[in-house]
Design a protein around this motif. Structure first.
Motif, short mmCIF file in Angstrom:
data_model
loop_
_atom_site.label_atom_id
_atom_site.label_comp_id
_atom_site.label_asym_id
_atom_site.label_seq_id
_atom_site.Cartn_x
_atom_site.Cartn_y
_atom_site.Cartn_z
N GLY A 70 -14.51 0.02 3.06
CA GLY A 70 -13.81 -0.25 4.32
C GLY A 70 -12.99 -1.52 4.29
N GLY A 71 -12.70 -2.03 3.10
CA GLY A 71 -11.96 -3.29 3.02
C GLY A 71 -10.54 -3.19 3.53
N LEU A 72 -9.93 -2.00 3.41
CA LEU A 72 -8.54 -1.83 3.84
C LEU A 72 -8.42 -1.23 5.24
CD1 LEU A 72 -6.88 -0.52 0.54
CD2 LEU A 72 -6.71 -2.80 1.55
N GLU A 73 -9.51 -1.17 5.96
CA GLU A 73 -9.43 -0.67 7.34
C GLU A 73 -8.63 -1.65 8.19
OE1 GLU A 73 -13.28 0.01 8.91
OE2 GLU A 73 -13.75 1.69 7.56
N GLY A 74 -7.72 -1.09 8.95
CA GLY A 74 -6.86 -1.92 9.79
C GLY A 74 -5.57 -2.32 9.13
N ALA A 95 -3.76 8.81 2.75
CA ALA A 95 -2.73 8.26 1.86
C ALA A 95 -2.48 6.80 2.20
CB ALA A 95 -1.43 9.06 2.01
N GLY A 96 -2.44 5.96 1.17
CA GLY A 96 -2.18 4.54 1.35
C GLY A 96 -3.34 3.75 1.92
N ARG A 97 -4.53 4.32 1.92
CA ARG A 97 -5.69 3.62 2.49
C ARG A 97 -6.82 3.40 1.48
NH1 ARG A 97 -4.68 3.65 7.93
NH2 ARG A 97 -3.27 5.28 8.69
N LYS A 98 -6.55 3.71 0.22
CA LYS A 98 -7.59 3.57 -0.79
C LYS A 98 -7.28 2.50 -1.82
CE LYS A 98 -9.07 8.41 -0.43
NZ LYS A 98 -9.25 9.69 -1.16
N SER A 99 -6.00 2.27 -2.09
CA SER A 99 -5.66 1.30 -3.13
C SER A 99 -4.38 0.57 -2.77
CB SER A 99 -5.50 1.99 -4.49
OG SER A 99 -4.42 2.89 -4.46
N LEU A 159 0.86 -1.17 0.00
CA LEU A 159 0.00 0.00 0.00
C LEU A 159 0.90 1.24 0.00
CD1 LEU A 159 -1.80 -2.32 1.48
CD2 LEU A 159 -3.22 -0.39 2.12
N TYR A 160 1.30 1.66 -1.19
CA TYR A 160 2.18 2.82 -1.30
C TYR A 160 1.40 4.09 -0.93
CZ TYR A 160 5.50 -0.13 -3.79
OH TYR A 160 6.37 -1.13 -4.14
N PHE A 161 2.10 5.04 -0.34
CA PHE A 161 1.46 6.30 0.01
C PHE A 161 2.42 7.45 -0.30
CE2 PHE A 161 3.54 4.59 3.75
CZ PHE A 161 4.26 5.65 4.25
N ARG A 162 1.84 8.58 -0.62
CA ARG A 162 2.61 9.76 -1.00
C ARG A 162 2.95 10.59 0.22
NH1 ARG A 162 1.39 15.14 -2.60
NH2 ARG A 162 -0.78 14.73 -2.05
N THR A 163 4.13 11.16 0.24
CA THR A 163 4.54 12.07 1.31
C THR A 163 4.83 13.45 0.72
OG1 THR A 163 6.88 11.44 1.11
CG2 THR A 163 5.52 10.21 2.69
N VAL A 164 4.58 14.47 1.50
CA VAL A 164 4.80 15.86 1.06
C VAL A 164 5.93 16.45 1.89
CG1 VAL A 164 3.76 18.13 0.79
CG2 VAL A 164 2.37 16.08 0.46
N PRO A 165 7.04 16.83 1.26
CA PRO A 165 8.12 17.46 2.04
C PRO A 165 7.69 18.83 2.54
CG PRO A 165 8.62 17.55 -0.30
CD PRO A 165 7.38 16.70 -0.16
N ILE A 166 8.02 19.11 3.77
CA ILE A 166 7.69 20.40 4.37
C ILE A 166 8.84 21.35 4.08
CG2 ILE A 166 7.14 21.61 6.51
CD1 ILE A 166 6.13 18.96 7.63
N LEU A 167 8.58 22.31 3.20
CA LEU A 167 9.62 23.22 2.75
C LEU A 167 9.11 24.66 2.76
CD1 LEU A 167 11.09 21.34 -0.33
CD2 LEU A 167 12.29 21.82 1.78
#
Length: 410
Positions: free
Chosen positions: A343-347, A264-268, A70-78
């Protein structure tokens, strides 16, 4: 093992029954442990060939992917600029909303520029008031110059008329002096008019343009001042935020931290299937997943899209030619899967490793009228053997915690 047992029921067992009851050979007499291969050679050979064919069919038409995450995107704080941290508003880990202040930079320089631009506007406003007074003053001077001109003009006309009626009564020198005075008064009117026009031009054009420029400079100073306040761009969670007062933060050299967007990372889920299965993986295929962060649970999934390119083949311009044999490993077909039910990916923790099985379905082709009986039976077999792969996935899900916690040696 299951495939071998299933295939033996179709090959070795009938072969043994034929030799036992049709040929009268008995196990332990004519058929011994040492003569099994010779007596049951056809059954054993057929069993092995059928087993290999069955395993190949199962894993080809119902592919599996052990590299699923479950890949998720991160946003750098700049910040948009650079500077030293003045104040930190969040802790090491915190939930934030869009617009929340994360930290502020030293803003003394920007504050000074803002105050300078603000004072410039006040200065121009004062100049505008003075210019309006100059307009009024210029109008009064113009009226005065016109009055003086009219007085000189009347006197000149009077003496000129007397000279015309009675020549010699008025000296020509006096008339010339009055003419010079009239010209002088006319020049005064022109000068006063020019001063009035200049003052009016300042009020109507010059000073408003200067004020607009000063307001733009003030807006720019406000923007620069706002850049010293770094806010969250999206709803999410700040993790491992080590920033402290006095740290130097630059847009290129050093980010301040990482913001993980909410959801992020909780939908696909993204799964990498073997290249040999590129013609099998299709959008809309039903799949199942088992993730290590949620053991003993099978999650129904559906393939929503399949990437048309294999990441291992990408190249970028450089100083050297690409050498094909340097590729470490072949790459995979990336497929995107979403839960079949809400809700299939809950948990399931984002970033968790998962195992995915995809199942080929030929129901529409089997139901078509132009499908032959033989092909329909073959497609039924293809769809039916998916049960074996589903059973294997459940065995893997059952043994995964035991394998991880007991057999791994940790």
């Amino acid at each position: 093992m299951f495939e071998l047992m299933f295939c033996s029921l179709l090959t070795i067992v009938p072969d043994y029954l034929y030799r036992r009851y049709a040929q009268g050979k008995r196990f332990g007499k004519e058929i011994t442990f040492f003569s099994v291969w010779y007596e049951l050679r056809w059954g054993i050979t057929g069993c092995l060939m059928l087993t290999v064919a069955l395993i190949t069919m199962i894993f080809y038409f119902h592919p599996t992917a052990e590299s699923a995450t479950l890949y998720f995107r991160t946003v750098p704080i700049l910040p948009e600029g650079s500077g030293r941290v003045e104040e930190v508003k969040v802790g090491f880990s915190a939930q934030v909303k869009q617009g929340d202040v994360l930290f502020t930079l030293d803003s003394s320089k920007q504050q000074a520029a803002f105050e300078t631009a603000k004072r410039k506007i006040a200065e121009i406003d004062a100049s505008l008031v003075a210019a309006k007074s100059d307009v009024v003053k210029a109008e009064a001077q113009t009226q005065e110059a016109k009055a003086n001109y009219q007085q000189a003009k009347d006197e000149l006309d009077t003496k000129a008329e007397l000279q015309r009626r009675n020549p010699g009564i008025v000296a020509q020198r006096d008339i010339d002096k009055l003419q010079v005075m009239v010209d002088h008064r006319q020049a005064g009117i022109d000068a006063a008019t020019a001063v009035g026009q200049s003052a009016a031009l300042q009020v109507s054009t010059l000073l408003p343009a200067q004020k607009a420029s000063a307001e733009a400079a003030l807006a720019q100073a406000q923007v620069d001042l706002d850049k010293t306040i770094v806010r969250a761009g999206v709803d999410g969670r700040v993790e491992q935020f080590f920033l402290r007062r006095g740290d130097l933060v630059a847009q290129i050299m050093r980010p301040a931290g990482i913001l993980i967007p909410e959801g992020a990372g909780r939908k696909s889920l993204q799964a990498g299937f073997g290249q040999i299965e590129s013609n099998v993986i299709k959008e809309g295929m039903v799949a199942e997943a088992s993730c290590i962060s949620k053991p003993w649970v099978i999650i129904p999934m559906v393939v929503t899209s399949v990437q048309d390119y294999i990441a291992a083949g990408q190249v970028s311009g450089g100083q050297q030619l690409v050498e094909a044999q340097n590729a470490a490993r072949p790459g995979t077909i990336l497929a995107f899967l979403e839960p079949l039910y809400k809700g299939g990916l809950e948990g399931v923790t984002p970033g968790s490793s998962c195992i995915v099985n995809a199942y080929t379905s030929n129901h529409e082709e089997i139901s078509a009228k132009d499908t032959s009986t033989g092909r329909a039976i073959a497609l039924h077999v293809v769809d039916g053997v998916g049960l074996v792969h589903a059973l294997l996935l459940r065995i893997q899900a059952l043994l995964l915690p035991i394998k991880t916690l007991v057999l791994s040696g940790h």
